[in-house]
Design an enzyme around this catalytic site. Sequence first.
Site, PDB file in Angstrom:
ATOM      1  N   TYR A   1      22.847  80.757 -47.457  1.00 36.49           N
ATOM      2  CA  TYR A   1      21.580  79.821 -47.847  1.00 36.49           C
ATOM      3  C   TYR A   1      22.219  78.525 -47.935  1.00 36.49           C
ATOM      4  O   TYR A   1      21.553  77.346 -47.473  1.00 36.49           O
ATOM      5  CB  TYR A   1      20.838  80.505 -48.909  1.00 36.49           C
TER       6      TYR A   1
ATOM      7  N   TYR B   1      18.451  73.429 -67.144  1.00 40.81           N
ATOM      8  CA  TYR B   1      17.444  72.336 -66.476  1.00 40.81           C
ATOM      9  C   TYR B   1      17.212  71.397 -67.951  1.00 40.81           C
ATOM     10  O   TYR B   1      16.329  71.682 -68.683  1.00 40.81           O
ATOM     11  CB  TYR B   1      16.276  73.003 -66.017  1.00 40.81           C
TER      12      TYR B   1
ATOM     13  N   THR C   1       8.501  80.532 -56.648  1.00 41.24           N
ATOM     14  CA  THR C   1       7.559  80.733 -55.380  1.00 41.24           C
ATOM     15  C   THR C   1       7.672  82.202 -54.902  1.00 41.24           C
ATOM     16  O   THR C   1       8.386  82.741 -55.460  1.00 41.24           O
ATOM     17  CB  THR C   1       7.906  79.760 -54.401  1.00 41.24           C
TER      18      THR C   1
ATOM     19  N   VAL D   1      12.519  76.540 -58.366  1.00 40.67           N
ATOM     20  CA  VAL D   1      11.022  76.657 -58.460  1.00 40.67           C
ATOM     21  C   VAL D   1      10.456  78.078 -58.102  1.00 40.67           C
ATOM     22  O   VAL D   1      10.831  78.559 -57.179  1.00 40.67           O
ATOM     23  CB  VAL D   1      10.362  75.546 -57.362  1.00 40.67           C
TER      24      VAL D   1
ATOM     25  N   LYS E   1      21.367  75.142 -45.904  1.00 39.57           N
ATOM     26  CA  LYS E   1      20.697  73.629 -46.562  1.00 39.57           C
ATOM     27  C   LYS E   1      21.762  72.799 -46.319  1.00 39.57           C
ATOM     28  O   LYS E   1      21.278  71.524 -46.180  1.00 39.57           O
ATOM     29  CB  LYS E   1      20.439  74.084 -48.014  1.00 39.57           C
TER      30      LYS E   1
ATOM     31  N   SER F   1      17.713  71.882 -50.408  1.00 41.76           N
ATOM     32  CA  SER F   1      17.760  72.698 -51.928  1.00 41.76           C
ATOM     33  C   SER F   1      18.947  71.951 -52.509  1.00 41.76           C
ATOM     34  O   SER F   1      19.812  71.355 -51.850  1.00 41.76           O
ATOM     35  CB  SER F   1      18.373  74.134 -51.565  1.00 41.76           C
TER      36      SER F   1
END
Lengths: 267, 65
Positions: free
Chosen positions: A171, A225, A205, A203, A175, A158
Amino acid sequence: MGYGFGDECRRRFYSTVSMENKACILITGASSGMGREMAVRFSAVCRVILNGRDTKRLEETRQLCTNPAEQLIWQYDLAKVEELESSFAAFMSAHQIRISYFVHCAGFMKTYPLKMVTAGLFQDTFNVNVISGALLIKSLMNRKMNDTALKSVVLISSNISNFGAKAFSVYGASKGAVDALMRSLAVELAPRVRVNSVLPGGVRTAMTEHMYQDQELINRMATAYPLGLGRVGDIYEAVNFLLSDKARWVTGQQFIVDGGRTINITG
Amino acid sequence: MKEQLAELLEVDEVKDSDVLKDFECWDSLTILSIIAWASENYGKTLLAKDVNEAKTVGGLLALLQ
């Protein structure tokens, strides 16, 4: 464009008639999101081994694949790291297959501020994101189980791996560990096996859907972004390249695919 | 339930009438903690907006019923 992992698999496929000789790819987290997309797209050129917790959703993925009957399901909850190796060995033995490619898409993410962090949260997160991936690579390197079939591995990391964000301590640590694991294994398993990671930006999901309930967050993301919001297919393209022989001199690398999010320092 | 909430709000005890915004530790991370706590312990999916609109401890606990 006509190059990449797909072509290599296609060559193998067309040069051999029997299904057994088609290159196999193991994809964890294949029951939804990124893993499902990878499975469906790679099934056009490879035999896909679908891993996830939920048999029903894995079956849905299988039906979305090219030639569903050819694709295999290994239902296993990767959080259960103690029995992972024996379960996978039994699966491999039952199907007598050899796996050349591995994409570790399974991900466990809870965005908890420090005051909600527990040892159990660390354990669950690291089991799925880090330890299960390492144990699967170990199994795939075992000659008795997989000969010398394994060629290339991509771990889905990530873009938090090299940075920080509120409520991302556990998290993010997992990663970071994924990428540290990737680098050491890249050295240890060279020259036969290449190991790289892909670092996606946000993204949408199933895993991240709860975050996208907040319109303000979506608006903030759209401005952060430079290339706008990404799609699961954008991550597939990077994985496809890294698995292919086009990346034959690339190993131990973090491939950031985040629409420029992490190089944007606009105030 | 109130004990756990007091723990999250970093005080000894909370009353239904306490206003959430008045707690010293009230910030976006505390809101996130409350969302995580509600999901973990009560299976409720709260949004930051829901927590803010609850206004008081009593209002917040009502969301978890």
